[in-house]
Write a protein that holds these residues in place. Structure first.
Motif, PDB file in Angstrom:
ATOM      1  N   TYR A 146      -2.531 -13.729   0.493  1.00  0.00           N
ATOM      2  CA  TYR A 146      -1.492 -12.320   0.080  1.00  0.00           C
ATOM      3  C   TYR A 146      -1.225 -12.974  -0.895  1.00  0.00           C
ATOM      4  CZ  TYR A 146      -2.966  -9.372   4.067  1.00  0.00           C
ATOM      5  OH  TYR A 146      -3.775  -8.629   5.042  1.00  0.00           O
ATOM      6  N   GLU A 147       0.351 -14.203  -0.018  1.00  0.00           N
ATOM      7  CA  GLU A 147       0.929 -14.735  -1.660  1.00  0.00           C
ATOM      8  C   GLU A 147       0.187 -14.729  -2.854  1.00  0.00           C
ATOM      9  OE1 GLU A 147       3.161 -17.742   1.064  1.00  0.00           O
ATOM     10  OE2 GLU A 147       4.706 -15.669   1.235  1.00  0.00           O
ATOM     11  N   TYR A 205      -9.499 -15.777  -2.522  1.00  0.00           N
ATOM     12  CA  TYR A 205      -8.365 -16.222  -1.831  1.00  0.00           C
ATOM     13  C   TYR A 205      -8.914 -14.750  -1.141  1.00  0.00           C
ATOM     14  CZ  TYR A 205      -5.221 -18.324  -4.716  1.00  0.00           C
ATOM     15  OH  TYR A 205      -4.591 -19.470  -5.107  1.00  0.00           O
ATOM     16  N   LYS A 208       1.997  -6.174   1.268  1.00  0.00           N
ATOM     17  CA  LYS A 208       1.095  -6.649   2.981  1.00  0.00           C
ATOM     18  C   LYS A 208       1.704  -7.257   3.051  1.00  0.00           C
ATOM     19  CE  LYS A 208      -2.761  -4.212   0.470  1.00  0.00           C
ATOM     20  NZ  LYS A 208      -3.586  -4.040  -0.439  1.00  0.00           N
ATOM     21  N   GLY A 209       1.539  -8.455   3.144  1.00  0.00           N
ATOM     22  CA  GLY A 209       1.545 -10.380   3.353  1.00  0.00           C
ATOM     23  C   GLY A 209       2.523 -10.077   4.125  1.00  0.00           C
ATOM     24  N   ASN A 233      -4.538 -11.647   8.997  1.00  0.00           N
ATOM     25  CA  ASN A 233      -3.224 -12.494   9.699  1.00  0.00           C
ATOM     26  C   ASN A 233      -2.904 -13.393   8.621  1.00  0.00           C
ATOM     27  OD1 ASN A 233      -2.643  -9.976  11.272  1.00  0.00           O
ATOM     28  ND2 ASN A 233      -3.577 -11.632  12.585  1.00  0.00           N
ATOM     29  N   TYR A 234      -3.705 -14.188   7.470  1.00  0.00           N
ATOM     30  CA  TYR A 234      -3.515 -15.170   7.102  1.00  0.00           C
ATOM     31  C   TYR A 234      -2.779 -14.746   5.975  1.00  0.00           C
ATOM     32  CZ  TYR A 234      -4.245 -19.871   4.906  1.00  0.00           C
ATOM     33  OH  TYR A 234      -3.715 -21.337   4.564  1.00  0.00           O
ATOM     34  N   VAL A 235      -0.958 -15.516   5.730  1.00  0.00           N
ATOM     35  CA  VAL A 235       0.226 -14.398   5.150  1.00  0.00           C
ATOM     36  C   VAL A 235      -0.051 -15.836   3.508  1.00  0.00           C
ATOM     37  CG1 VAL A 235       2.911 -14.625   5.172  1.00  0.00           C
ATOM     38  CG2 VAL A 235       1.654 -13.796   7.172  1.00  0.00           C
ATOM     39  N   ASN A 236      -0.458 -16.497   3.507  1.00  0.00           N
ATOM     40  CA  ASN A 236      -0.907 -17.632   2.008  1.00  0.00           C
ATOM     41  C   ASN A 236      -1.272 -16.726   0.985  1.00  0.00           C
ATOM     42  OD1 ASN A 236       1.152 -19.626   3.218  1.00  0.00           O
ATOM     43  ND2 ASN A 236      -0.415 -21.062   4.011  1.00  0.00           N
ATOM     44  N   LEU A 293      -8.576 -13.389   2.897  1.00  0.00           N
ATOM     45  CA  LEU A 293      -8.472 -13.209   4.173  1.00  0.00           C
ATOM     46  C   LEU A 293      -9.427 -11.779   4.826  1.00  0.00           C
ATOM     47  CD1 LEU A 293      -5.685 -10.424   1.904  1.00  0.00           C
ATOM     48  CD2 LEU A 293      -5.365 -12.201   3.601  1.00  0.00           C
ATOM     49  N   TRP A 309       0.841  -6.312  -2.977  1.00  0.00           N
ATOM     50  CA  TRP A 309      -0.019  -7.854  -2.455  1.00  0.00           C
ATOM     51  C   TRP A 309       1.211  -8.224  -1.441  1.00  0.00           C
ATOM     52  CZ3 TRP A 309      -4.901  -7.807  -0.786  1.00  0.00           C
ATOM     53  CH2 TRP A 309      -5.558  -6.969  -1.356  1.00  0.00           C
ATOM     54  N   ALA A 345       7.724 -15.081   2.543  1.00  0.00           N
ATOM     55  CA  ALA A 345       7.341 -14.027   1.904  1.00  0.00           C
ATOM     56  C   ALA A 345       8.446 -13.138   0.956  1.00  0.00           C
ATOM     57  CB  ALA A 345       6.316 -12.826   2.999  1.00  0.00           C
TER      58      ALA A 345
END
Length: 146
Positions: free
Chosen positions: A86-87, A72, A108-109, A81-84, A76, A105, A124
């Motif tokens: 962060y999730e 993961y 941040k996301g 900018n890959y929100v998934n 990043l 986290w 999010a």
């Protein structure tokens, strides 16, 4: 007569063991295949963040939690900018019981989503709300023993 009873008992025990073991073996084999597929896809395109996310999920199901987190974080590195991703990291920390890290986290996301991916903001926020509710529930259990 004893021989028949013993043999039936053995078959009963074997049947019970196989009834429990075979589904576990099939499940493990599926996860192994998912992991192999993820690694194959990644070898063909290591610069795609989504491939690292898939690898992270596969490692999660194989109970390789350090590998999951590393994948993961690599996603990043490739796409901040890959929100998934962060999730995924937030979910990892939640599974560990580290609510503070999980919430950090997710925040941040959420900040990234608000800046670059408005369509990801709703999801999010839902995850962040879930974490905050979880924290509240833990507090209540601690205070009131419920």
């Amino acid at each position: 007569m004893k021989r028949i009873i013993i043999s039936h008992g053995i078959f009963l025990v074997l049947g019970i063991m196989l009834g429990w073991c075979v589904p576990k073996l099939i499940q493990t084999a599926r996860y192994d295949q998912i992991l192999r597929d993820a690694e194959k896809q990644l070898s063909g395109n290591p610069d795609k963040a989504q491939n690292w996310m898939i690898l992270g999920a596969a490692k999660h199901y194989r109970k390789d939690y350090n590998g999951e987190l590393a994948a993961y974080k690599k996603a990043l590195e490739i796409d901040p900018n890959y929100v998934n991703a962060y999730e995924g990291i937030a979910s990892h920390y939640l599974d560990e019981g580290n609510i503070d890290q999980s919430e950090a986290w997710l925040k941040k996301g959420l900040a990234v989503a608000e800046q670059s991916k408005p369509e990801a903001v709703y999801e999010a926020r839902q995850m962040l709300e879930f974490i905050q509710n979880h924290r509240t529930n833990q507090f209540i259990k601690t205070m009131y023993g419920k």
